[in-house]
Scaffold this active site. Structure first.
Site, PDB file in Angstrom:
ATOM      1  CB  THR A  47       3.163   1.334   4.104  1.00 53.61           C
ATOM      2  OG1 THR A  47       4.341   2.081   3.802  1.00 53.61           O
ATOM      3  CG2 THR A  47       2.212   1.405   2.924  1.00 53.61           C
ATOM      4  CE1 TYR A 135      11.699   3.451   7.367  1.00 56.13           C
ATOM      5  CE2 TYR A 135       9.809   2.730   8.655  1.00 56.13           C
ATOM      6  CZ  TYR A 135      10.331   3.442   7.591  1.00 56.13           C
ATOM      7  OH  TYR A 135       9.494   4.145   6.761  1.00 56.13           O
ATOM      8  CE  LYS A 163      11.449   1.444   4.463  1.00 56.36           C
ATOM      9  NZ  LYS A 163      10.007   1.338   4.784  1.00 56.36           N
ATOM     10  CB  ILE A 204      11.687  -2.015   2.699  1.00 58.81           C
ATOM     11  CG1 ILE A 204      12.590  -3.206   3.078  1.00 58.81           C
ATOM     12  CG2 ILE A 204      10.356  -2.084   3.437  1.00 58.81           C
ATOM     13  CD1 ILE A 204      13.007  -3.243   4.532  1.00 58.81           C
TER      14      ILE A 204
END
Length: 293
Positions: A47, A135, A163, A204
């Site tokens: 992000t 992730y 994640k 998250i």
């Protein structure tokens, strides 16, 4: 350090009008997050447009976030890339700067095989003395981690979390069953409470850039046993969550933040401005929820 419990913000990177990192604004965003109960800050993740940051910029953003947070909440450095040596270096330097954890995305585009992905995460873990979070986001990387890989990585002492952003709740259940030692976080804002029902420690989150307190409250309600209240919040904000992914993240969330008055600048190319139709939709959603800075 043990992993955080709650809602961590996948923080955007604000840019100036001439497309440079706006560090003054970044500090403002960090203070806004801490004031509104965010439980962790993720610096230089997806992000944050890490793929468009130079190596120097990425490390500077991570270091700046660590120094600005001043140990008030954990800082998780986004250190993954598709070059193992570079990911190791990002991780090592982030740890030296004082990152509480590092989070590394599965290598993208080159689509590592089983032995290569295990080597990638093992080398990262060997070069830091803090917790490492895997992730997994197949929609961006083109790789869905096999359960064999996840099981093998979970046996490495400082690989402590994942994640999980596949959007596949059955697969998430398989991860919990296969690697019970791993702490799991929802990587999808529309699946926070379902993931917590499987034992996730939290989320998250992209939407925490604009609703940090609400996401914190959702997670903490669930943890404290107020499941109905948590589910109410999940349902209440579902239209907002969907709007934030109407185009590729982080273009919608940055648009929303600019509408709200945060003045975070545009995304770097190849992410361009939203279509006029989608910009209007986000404006309507922001008004619907009565959001303001």
């Amino acid at each position: 350090m043990s992993l955080f419990e709650g809602s961590g913000v996948a923080l955007i990177t604000p840019f100036t009008k001439d497309n440079q990192v706006n560090y003054k604004k970044l500090e403002e965003l960090i203070e806004f997050q801490i004031a509104n109960k965010t439980d962790a800050v993720i610096a230089a993740g997806t992000t944050a447009e890490s793929s468009t940051l130079s190596a120097e910029e990425r490390l500077k953003v991570i270091k700046f976030c660590i120094e600005a947070v001043k140990k008030r909440i954990p800082v998780i450095a986004g250190t993954g890339t598709n070059n193992t040596a570079e990911a190791v270096e990002f991780s090592r330097k982030s740890y030296e700067y004082g990152a509480d954890m590092v989070m590394a995305v599965t290598p993208y585009y080159n689509k590592g095989n089983e032995s290569g992905i295990i080597d990638y995460y093992t080398k990262i873990a060997d070069n830091v003395k803090c917790p490492v979070i895997i992730y997994s986001v197949p929609s961006r990387t083109g790789v869905k981690l096999s359960l064999n890989i996840i099981k093998a990585l979970s046996e490495i002492s400082n690989i402590q979390g994942i994640k999980e952003a596949s959007g596949d709740i059955s697969y998430a259940a398989d991860i919990v069953n296969t690697a019970p030692k791993l702490n799991i976080y929802s990587g999808n804002d529309d699946m926070i409470t379902p993931m917590m029902a499987l034992g996730a420690k939290g989320v998250i989150s992209v939407t925490s850039n604009i609703i940090p307190k609400e996401n914190h409250d959702m997670v903490m309600n669930f943890i404290s046993g107020n499941v109905n209240e948590a589910v109410k919040l999940q349902i209440k904000y579902i239209d907002l969550i969907r709007a934030m992914f109407i185009e590729t993240n982080p273009a919608p969330i940055k648009e929303a933040m600019n509408i709200m008055g945060f003045d975070v600048g545009e995304c770097r190319s190849p992410l361009g401005p939203l279509s006029s139709k989608n910009r209007e939709h986000i404006k309507n959603i922001i008004n619907k929820y009565g959001l303001k800075k």
